[in-house]
Scaffold this motif. Structure first.
Motif, PDB file in Angstrom:
ATOM      1  N   ALA A  55       0.816  -1.218   0.000  1.00  0.00           N
ATOM      2  CA  ALA A  55       0.000   0.000   0.000  1.00  0.00           C
ATOM      3  C   ALA A  55       0.848   1.267   0.000  1.00  0.00           C
ATOM      4  O   ALA A  55       0.322   2.368  -0.155  1.00  0.00           O
ATOM      5  N   SER A  56       2.153   1.116   0.172  1.00  0.00           N
ATOM      6  CA  SER A  56       3.015   2.304   0.254  1.00  0.00           C
ATOM      7  C   SER A  56       4.323   2.088  -0.500  1.00  0.00           C
ATOM      8  O   SER A  56       5.399   2.388   0.014  1.00  0.00           O
ATOM      9  N   VAL A  57       4.217   1.571  -1.719  1.00  0.00           N
ATOM     10  CA  VAL A  57       5.423   1.328  -2.519  1.00  0.00           C
ATOM     11  C   VAL A  57       5.963   2.667  -3.020  1.00  0.00           C
ATOM     12  O   VAL A  57       5.253   3.399  -3.713  1.00  0.00           O
ATOM     13  N   PRO A  58       7.196   3.010  -2.699  1.00  0.00           N
ATOM     14  CA  PRO A  58       7.754   4.265  -3.214  1.00  0.00           C
ATOM     15  C   PRO A  58       8.056   4.143  -4.709  1.00  0.00           C
ATOM     16  O   PRO A  58       8.446   3.077  -5.183  1.00  0.00           O
ATOM     17  N   THR A  59       7.845   5.209  -5.439  1.00  0.00           N
ATOM     18  CA  THR A  59       8.109   5.211  -6.877  1.00  0.00           C
ATOM     19  C   THR A  59       9.556   5.601  -7.138  1.00  0.00           C
ATOM     20  O   THR A  59      10.037   6.629  -6.644  1.00  0.00           O
ATOM     21  N   ARG A  60      10.224   4.783  -7.886  1.00  0.00           N
ATOM     22  CA  ARG A  60      11.626   5.045  -8.217  1.00  0.00           C
ATOM     23  C   ARG A  60      11.723   6.285  -9.096  1.00  0.00           C
ATOM     24  O   ARG A  60      10.973   6.442 -10.055  1.00  0.00           O
ATOM     25  N   GLN A  67      22.945   6.558 -11.616  1.00  0.00           N
ATOM     26  CA  GLN A  67      22.814   8.006 -11.442  1.00  0.00           C
ATOM     27  C   GLN A  67      22.726   8.315  -9.958  1.00  0.00           C
ATOM     28  O   GLN A  67      22.037   7.621  -9.214  1.00  0.00           O
ATOM     29  N   ASP A  68      23.383   9.363  -9.513  1.00  0.00           N
ATOM     30  CA  ASP A  68      23.523   9.584  -8.073  1.00  0.00           C
ATOM     31  C   ASP A  68      22.188   9.690  -7.349  1.00  0.00           C
ATOM     32  O   ASP A  68      22.003   9.075  -6.297  1.00  0.00           O
ATOM     33  N   ASP A  69      21.234  10.463  -7.905  1.00  0.00           N
ATOM     34  CA  ASP A  69      19.974  10.628  -7.181  1.00  0.00           C
ATOM     35  C   ASP A  69      19.186   9.324  -7.123  1.00  0.00           C
ATOM     36  O   ASP A  69      18.525   9.026  -6.120  1.00  0.00           O
ATOM     37  N   VAL A  70      19.286   8.509  -8.181  1.00  0.00           N
ATOM     38  CA  VAL A  70      18.594   7.218  -8.178  1.00  0.00           C
ATOM     39  C   VAL A  70      19.266   6.272  -7.186  1.00  0.00           C
ATOM     40  O   VAL A  70      18.596   5.580  -6.407  1.00  0.00           O
ATOM     41  N   TYR A  71      20.586   6.261  -7.210  1.00  0.00           N
ATOM     42  CA  TYR A  71      21.321   5.403  -6.279  1.00  0.00           C
ATOM     43  C   TYR A  71      21.014   5.781  -4.830  1.00  0.00           C
ATOM     44  O   TYR A  71      20.751   4.911  -3.989  1.00  0.00           O
ATOM     45  N   GLN A  72      21.046   7.086  -4.537  1.00  0.00           N
ATOM     46  CA  GLN A  72      20.781   7.536  -3.169  1.00  0.00           C
ATOM     47  C   GLN A  72      19.349   7.218  -2.753  1.00  0.00           C
ATOM     48  O   GLN A  72      19.093   6.839  -1.607  1.00  0.00           O
ATOM     49  N   TRP A  73      18.410   7.350  -3.685  1.00  0.00           N
ATOM     50  CA  TRP A  73      17.023   6.980  -3.389  1.00  0.00           C
ATOM     51  C   TRP A  73      16.943   5.491  -3.035  1.00  0.00           C
ATOM     52  O   TRP A  73      16.267   5.099  -2.083  1.00  0.00           O
ATOM     53  N   GLY A  74      17.655   4.681  -3.804  1.00  0.00           N
ATOM     54  CA  GLY A  74      17.656   3.253  -3.520  1.00  0.00           C
ATOM     55  C   GLY A  74      18.200   2.947  -2.145  1.00  0.00           C
ATOM     56  O   GLY A  74      17.658   2.104  -1.415  1.00  0.00           O
ATOM     57  N   GLN A  75      19.267   3.650  -1.760  1.00  0.00           N
ATOM     58  CA  GLN A  75      19.893   3.420  -0.461  1.00  0.00           C
ATOM     59  C   GLN A  75      19.023   3.899   0.698  1.00  0.00           C
ATOM     60  O   GLN A  75      18.981   3.271   1.752  1.00  0.00           O
ATOM     61  N   PRO A 120      16.983  -2.040  -5.175  1.00  0.00           N
ATOM     62  CA  PRO A 120      15.925  -1.069  -5.453  1.00  0.00           C
ATOM     63  C   PRO A 120      16.208  -0.158  -6.643  1.00  0.00           C
ATOM     64  O   PRO A 120      15.318   0.105  -7.451  1.00  0.00           O
ATOM     65  N   ALA A 121      17.429   0.317  -6.771  1.00  0.00           N
ATOM     66  CA  ALA A 121      17.745   1.235  -7.870  1.00  0.00           C
ATOM     67  C   ALA A 121      17.590   0.573  -9.231  1.00  0.00           C
ATOM     68  O   ALA A 121      17.252   1.226 -10.219  1.00  0.00           O
ATOM     69  N   ASP A 122      17.821  -0.729  -9.303  1.00  0.00           N
ATOM     70  CA  ASP A 122      17.706  -1.457 -10.565  1.00  0.00           C
ATOM     71  C   ASP A 122      16.340  -2.099 -10.758  1.00  0.00           C
ATOM     72  O   ASP A 122      15.866  -2.211 -11.891  1.00  0.00           O
ATOM     73  N   SER A 123      15.729  -2.564  -9.680  1.00  0.00           N
ATOM     74  CA  SER A 123      14.573  -3.453  -9.802  1.00  0.00           C
ATOM     75  C   SER A 123      13.229  -2.803  -9.518  1.00  0.00           C
ATOM     76  O   SER A 123      12.194  -3.394  -9.824  1.00  0.00           O
TER      77      SER A 123
END
Length: 253
Positions: A55-60, A67-75, A120-123
């Motif tokens: 019910a609360s899946v974050p959108t990548r 990419q740094d912002d995507v990687y940091q979001w994943g982390q 997360p950053a890839d999948s």
């Protein structure tokens, strides 16, 4: 005054949980044995969507995974959510389900046999895409466990014979086969050797070898011989199988 000119400190990355309840590294055969833990593939998508984290899946964010912002979001965001989904899956299905994110190579839970999930950053993507990947990874992991049952059954019960060469040959063939299968499934990528040890331990369990002897038997055979990112040549696999069989036989006599 100097402090006012400093940029805001970046938030600390969320560190992936090492809780053994949701990490697959310590799974025992009773915890993963498909015969003990029913699983209905057809209902898996509905089950995944029914769990609280769905019910609360974050959108990548858009962009490449490196990419740094995507990687940091994943982390910071994606990994926390993946841990929450692991908790929910384990509570619903049992400990075996923790292996859904045990990805090949340098995944967030790396060194495993699952190709559907990396990190997360890839999948992850949109919520619907992410839930579909989680389901695919869970089904793939379960399929691997069921495949191992079939492969274990090819050699069990192990041939028992008063002649040492017959017993040794049975163990050697089993170990060489299982190592080869794990190498293929994990692509011998980063950390693959740890899952190889685990699979051999599962086989020892089914062969009736006491659990307290597993670590020493596997270490005697493998210790220092298998390495990340290095597929072992056939010669080395045979050597490990021979050492393994000889050590099992030595303790049995």
């Amino acid at each position: 005054m100097g402090d006012a000119s400093l940029p805001d400190a970046a938030p600390e990355p969320y560190l992936r949980s090492t809780d053994p309840e949701i990490m697959p590294w310590w799974l025992t055969w009773p915890e993963v044995d498909p015969a003990r833990h029913p699983f209905d593939r057809a209902s898996a998508p509905d089950v995944v969507r029914s769990l609280a984290p769905a019910a609360s899946v974050p959108t990548r964010p858009p962009g490449r995974s490196g990419q740094d912002d995507v990687y940091q979001w994943g982390q910071r965001v994606g990994t926390r959510w993946a841990d929450e989904m692991s908790v929910a899956l384990v509570r619903h299905y049992g400990r075996w389900a923790s292996g859904w994110r045990w990805g090949v190579g340098e995944a967030d839970v790396g060194g495993g046999p699952v190709h559907a999930w990396c990190c997360p950053a890839d999948s992850m993507g949109s919520p619907e895409q992410t839930l579909a990947v989680v389901t695919e990874a869970l089904v793939e992991w379960r399929g691997w466990l069921e495949e191992l049952v079939e492969r274990f059954d090819r050699f069990l019960p192990l041939v028992t014979d008063d002649r040492a060469d017959v017993a040794l040959d049975a163990w050697e063939r089993a170990v060489a086969h299982l190592v080869t299968v794990v190498v293929d499934r994990t692509c011998a990528d980063g950390g693959w050797e740890h899952h190889c040890r685990q699979v051999l331990g599962w086989f020892l369990t089914l062969a009736g070898v006491p659990a307290e002897r597993h670590a020493s038997l596997v270490e005697h055979a493998i210790g220092g011989r298998f390495h990340s990112f290095m597929p072992p040549p056939d010669r080395l696999i045979r050597e490990v199988a021979e050492r393994f069989a000889a050590e099992v036989d030595r303790h049995a006599r």
